[in-house]
Design a protein around this motif. Structure first.
Motif, PDB file in Angstrom:
ATOM      1  N   LYS A  97     -90.502 -42.927  -5.941  1.00  0.00           N
ATOM      2  CA  LYS A  97     -90.466 -41.811  -4.994  1.00  0.00           C
ATOM      3  C   LYS A  97     -91.653 -41.851  -4.045  1.00  0.00           C
ATOM      4  O   LYS A  97     -91.533 -41.501  -2.857  1.00  0.00           O
ATOM      5  CB  LYS A  97     -90.449 -40.497  -5.766  1.00  0.00           C
ATOM      6  CG  LYS A  97     -90.414 -39.250  -4.894  1.00  0.00           C
ATOM      7  CD  LYS A  97     -90.421 -37.991  -5.748  1.00  0.00           C
ATOM      8  CE  LYS A  97     -90.447 -36.737  -4.894  1.00  0.00           C
ATOM      9  NZ  LYS A  97     -90.481 -35.505  -5.736  1.00  0.00           N
ATOM     10  N   GLU A  98     -92.809 -42.283  -4.544  1.00  0.00           N
ATOM     11  CA  GLU A  98     -94.021 -42.335  -3.739  1.00  0.00           C
ATOM     12  C   GLU A  98     -94.156 -43.623  -2.923  1.00  0.00           C
ATOM     13  O   GLU A  98     -95.175 -43.850  -2.270  1.00  0.00           O
ATOM     14  CB  GLU A  98     -95.249 -42.160  -4.635  1.00  0.00           C
ATOM     15  CG  GLU A  98     -95.333 -40.813  -5.326  1.00  0.00           C
ATOM     16  CD  GLU A  98     -95.492 -39.662  -4.353  1.00  0.00           C
ATOM     17  OE1 GLU A  98     -96.079 -39.875  -3.272  1.00  0.00           O
ATOM     18  OE2 GLU A  98     -95.013 -38.552  -4.654  1.00  0.00           O
ATOM     19  N   GLY A  99     -93.156 -44.485  -2.995  1.00  0.00           N
ATOM     20  CA  GLY A  99     -93.157 -45.682  -2.174  1.00  0.00           C
ATOM     21  C   GLY A  99     -93.947 -46.853  -2.728  1.00  0.00           C
ATOM     22  O   GLY A  99     -94.318 -47.770  -1.994  1.00  0.00           O
ATOM     23  N   ILE A 100     -94.213 -46.833  -4.018  1.00  0.00           N
ATOM     24  CA  ILE A 100     -94.924 -47.950  -4.657  1.00  0.00           C
ATOM     25  C   ILE A 100     -93.902 -49.015  -5.064  1.00  0.00           C
ATOM     26  O   ILE A 100     -92.979 -48.752  -5.825  1.00  0.00           O
ATOM     27  CB  ILE A 100     -95.703 -47.474  -5.898  1.00  0.00           C
ATOM     28  CG1 ILE A 100     -96.711 -46.387  -5.508  1.00  0.00           C
ATOM     29  CG2 ILE A 100     -96.398 -48.646  -6.572  1.00  0.00           C
ATOM     30  CD1 ILE A 100     -97.760 -46.833  -4.526  1.00  0.00           C
ATOM     31  N   GLY A 101     -94.098 -50.225  -4.576  1.00  0.00           N
ATOM     32  CA  GLY A 101     -93.116 -51.269  -4.821  1.00  0.00           C
ATOM     33  C   GLY A 101     -93.552 -52.339  -5.794  1.00  0.00           C
ATOM     34  O   GLY A 101     -92.775 -53.246  -6.124  1.00  0.00           O
ATOM     35  N   LEU A 102     -94.794 -52.271  -6.270  1.00  0.00           N
ATOM     36  CA  LEU A 102     -95.317 -53.319  -7.146  1.00  0.00           C
ATOM     37  C   LEU A 102     -96.304 -52.703  -8.127  1.00  0.00           C
ATOM     38  O   LEU A 102     -97.194 -51.962  -7.718  1.00  0.00           O
ATOM     39  CB  LEU A 102     -96.016 -54.398  -6.314  1.00  0.00           C
ATOM     40  CG  LEU A 102     -96.547 -55.627  -7.041  1.00  0.00           C
ATOM     41  CD1 LEU A 102     -95.413 -56.422  -7.660  1.00  0.00           C
ATOM     42  CD2 LEU A 102     -97.348 -56.505  -6.087  1.00  0.00           C
ATOM     43  N   ILE A 103     -96.129 -53.010  -9.411  1.00  0.00           N
ATOM     44  CA  ILE A 103     -96.953 -52.406 -10.455  1.00  0.00           C
ATOM     45  C   ILE A 103     -97.538 -53.485 -11.354  1.00  0.00           C
ATOM     46  O   ILE A 103     -96.826 -54.335 -11.875  1.00  0.00           O
ATOM     47  CB  ILE A 103     -96.123 -51.437 -11.329  1.00  0.00           C
ATOM     48  CG1 ILE A 103     -95.553 -50.296 -10.490  1.00  0.00           C
ATOM     49  CG2 ILE A 103     -96.967 -50.876 -12.466  1.00  0.00           C
ATOM     50  CD1 ILE A 103     -94.538 -49.460 -11.238  1.00  0.00           C
ATOM     51  N   ARG A 104     -98.851 -53.425 -11.544  1.00  0.00           N
ATOM     52  CA  ARG A 104     -99.536 -54.256 -12.547  1.00  0.00           C
ATOM     53  C   ARG A 104     -99.804 -53.377 -13.755  1.00  0.00           C
ATOM     54  O   ARG A 104    -100.315 -52.269 -13.622  1.00  0.00           O
ATOM     55  CB  ARG A 104    -100.851 -54.775 -11.968  1.00  0.00           C
ATOM     56  CG  ARG A 104    -101.749 -55.489 -12.974  1.00  0.00           C
ATOM     57  CD  ARG A 104    -103.067 -55.860 -12.295  1.00  0.00           C
ATOM     58  NE  ARG A 104    -103.951 -56.587 -13.193  1.00  0.00           N
ATOM     59  CZ  ARG A 104    -105.033 -56.061 -13.773  1.00  0.00           C
ATOM     60  NH1 ARG A 104    -105.337 -54.781 -13.582  1.00  0.00           N
ATOM     61  NH2 ARG A 104    -105.793 -56.786 -14.567  1.00  0.00           N
ATOM     62  N   PHE A 105     -99.441 -53.888 -14.936  1.00  0.00           N
ATOM     63  CA  PHE A 105     -99.589 -53.056 -16.129  1.00  0.00           C
ATOM     64  C   PHE A 105    -100.007 -53.891 -17.333  1.00  0.00           C
ATOM     65  O   PHE A 105     -99.863 -55.118 -17.345  1.00  0.00           O
ATOM     66  CB  PHE A 105     -98.280 -52.312 -16.437  1.00  0.00           C
ATOM     67  CG  PHE A 105     -97.172 -53.185 -16.948  1.00  0.00           C
ATOM     68  CD1 PHE A 105     -96.863 -53.231 -18.303  1.00  0.00           C
ATOM     69  CD2 PHE A 105     -96.413 -53.966 -16.085  1.00  0.00           C
ATOM     70  CE1 PHE A 105     -95.843 -54.035 -18.789  1.00  0.00           C
ATOM     71  CE2 PHE A 105     -95.388 -54.774 -16.566  1.00  0.00           C
ATOM     72  CZ  PHE A 105     -95.098 -54.804 -17.919  1.00  0.00           C
ATOM     73  N   ASN A 106    -100.525 -53.205 -18.338  1.00  0.00           N
ATOM     74  CA  ASN A 106    -100.924 -53.861 -19.584  1.00  0.00           C
ATOM     75  C   ASN A 106     -99.683 -54.172 -20.404  1.00  0.00           C
ATOM     76  O   ASN A 106     -99.072 -53.288 -20.982  1.00  0.00           O
ATOM     77  CB  ASN A 106    -101.875 -52.950 -20.370  1.00  0.00           C
ATOM     78  CG  ASN A 106    -102.345 -53.592 -21.670  1.00  0.00           C
ATOM     79  OD1 ASN A 106    -102.008 -54.720 -21.985  1.00  0.00           O
ATOM     80  ND2 ASN A 106    -103.130 -52.849 -22.425  1.00  0.00           N
ATOM     81  N   CYS A 107     -99.350 -55.439 -20.460  1.00  0.00           N
ATOM     82  CA  CYS A 107     -98.184 -55.881 -21.224  1.00  0.00           C
ATOM     83  C   CYS A 107     -98.651 -56.333 -22.606  1.00  0.00           C
ATOM     84  O   CYS A 107     -98.430 -57.457 -23.046  1.00  0.00           O
ATOM     85  CB  CYS A 107     -97.491 -57.025 -20.497  1.00  0.00           C
ATOM     86  SG  CYS A 107     -96.002 -57.624 -21.314  1.00  0.00           S
ATOM     87  N   GLY A 108     -99.326 -55.450 -23.300  1.00  0.00           N
ATOM     88  CA  GLY A 108     -99.879 -55.774 -24.603  1.00  0.00           C
ATOM     89  C   GLY A 108    -100.547 -54.543 -25.181  1.00  0.00           C
ATOM     90  O   GLY A 108    -100.033 -53.444 -25.069  1.00  0.00           O
ATOM     91  N   ILE A 109    -101.691 -54.706 -25.732  1.00  0.00           N
ATOM     92  CA  ILE A 109    -102.409 -53.600 -26.359  1.00  0.00           C
ATOM     93  C   ILE A 109    -103.879 -53.674 -25.929  1.00  0.00           C
ATOM     94  O   ILE A 109    -104.276 -54.566 -25.188  1.00  0.00           O
ATOM     95  CB  ILE A 109    -102.295 -53.643 -27.901  1.00  0.00           C
ATOM     96  CG1 ILE A 109    -102.554 -55.060 -28.447  1.00  0.00           C
ATOM     97  CG2 ILE A 109    -100.907 -53.187 -28.332  1.00  0.00           C
ATOM     98  CD1 ILE A 109    -103.947 -55.490 -28.501  1.00  0.00           C
ATOM     99  N   TYR A 110    -104.682 -52.730 -26.410  1.00  0.00           N
ATOM    100  CA  TYR A 110    -106.111 -52.760 -26.103  1.00  0.00           C
ATOM    101  C   TYR A 110    -106.941 -53.066 -27.344  1.00  0.00           C
ATOM    102  O   TYR A 110    -107.803 -53.927 -27.327  1.00  0.00           O
ATOM    103  CB  TYR A 110    -106.560 -51.421 -25.503  1.00  0.00           C
ATOM    104  CG  TYR A 110    -107.941 -51.506 -24.896  1.00  0.00           C
ATOM    105  CD1 TYR A 110    -108.105 -51.860 -23.564  1.00  0.00           C
ATOM    106  CD2 TYR A 110    -109.081 -51.257 -25.658  1.00  0.00           C
ATOM    107  CE1 TYR A 110    -109.377 -51.966 -23.000  1.00  0.00           C
ATOM    108  CE2 TYR A 110    -110.348 -51.357 -25.108  1.00  0.00           C
ATOM    109  CZ  TYR A 110    -110.492 -51.712 -23.786  1.00  0.00           C
ATOM    110  OH  TYR A 110    -111.747 -51.822 -23.235  1.00  0.00           O
TER     111      TYR A 110
END
Length: 207
Positions: free
Chosen positions: A37-50
């Motif tokens: 909705k806010e127009g964000i087209g690309l996301i980097r995220f933690n694909c694991g744990i901390y």
């Protein structure tokens, strides 16, 4: 397109309870909807744990549910036409701590840490490569900032080197990651290190 960090896109779904791992994707899906909705087209995220304890309580004990959750996130992002950059090895300490190895085990062929890197990368890439939403594969989060620090250099030559890591250890891990990814996903998706900009004093710390 405009992209952003969304650290807990996946992690917010992992609920650690006294009865074990519970996965609830409602917040993950709501986040995707909001960012679209806010127009964000690309996301980097933690694909694991901390934390290392989270590794033991999630992927290592309930791998199928863990992978299924990631697949559902990738599928929903694809429907919304949002690109994803999963960062597989977010925190430099989690994996070696889980296996009881020193941090520099990232650079040791045959270590449990290096072997996990290959196994986990293989699992994630083969599970998610079919989704068009996967824009790139990222190794870790700012691993270069942990290398060659002077307070850790004091551990050089001592028996206890748990907290010591060199740039060459990080380079080995990234090379291993890249080779593993490309062997499984040869179609040209970008492979990135996840490094930060170097510290202004990086050269002096190293030499």
């Amino acid at each position: 397109d405009i992209g952003m960090n969304c650290y807990d896109l996946f992690n917010c779904a992992l609920k650690f309870t006294d009865d074990g791992l519970r996965i609830d994707l409602s917040d993950s899906f709501a986040t995707l909807e909001l960012l679209k909705k806010e127009g964000i087209g690309l996301i980097r995220f933690n694909c694991g744990i901390y934390y290392s304890a989270e590794l033991g309580a999630s992927y290592m004990t309930d791998r199928d549910a863990y992978i299924d959750a990631l697949r559902q996130i990738a599928a929903r992002a694809q429907e919304l036409e949002i690109g994803l950059i999963p960062c597989l090895m977010w925190h430099y300490a989690a994996v070696p701590e889980y296996f009881g190895e020193p941090f520099r085990s990232w650079g040791r062929p045959g270590s449990k840490t290096a072997e996990f890197l290959k196994a986990y990368t293989t699992d994630i890439v083969t599970s998610l490569r079919e989704y068009k939403s996967i824009f790139a594969w990222e190794f870790g989060n700012e691993f270069n900032l942990q290398a060659d620090l002077p307070n850790w250099q004091k551990e050089f030559g001592k028996t206890d080197t748990r907290y010591w890591i060199q740039g060459r250890d990080v380079r080995y891990a990234i090379r291993l990651f890249a080779e593993t990814v490309r062997s499984l996903d040869p179609d040209g998706r970008m492979i990135v290190s996840g490094h930060s900009a170097m510290r202004p004093s990086q050269y002096h710390l190293n030499t």
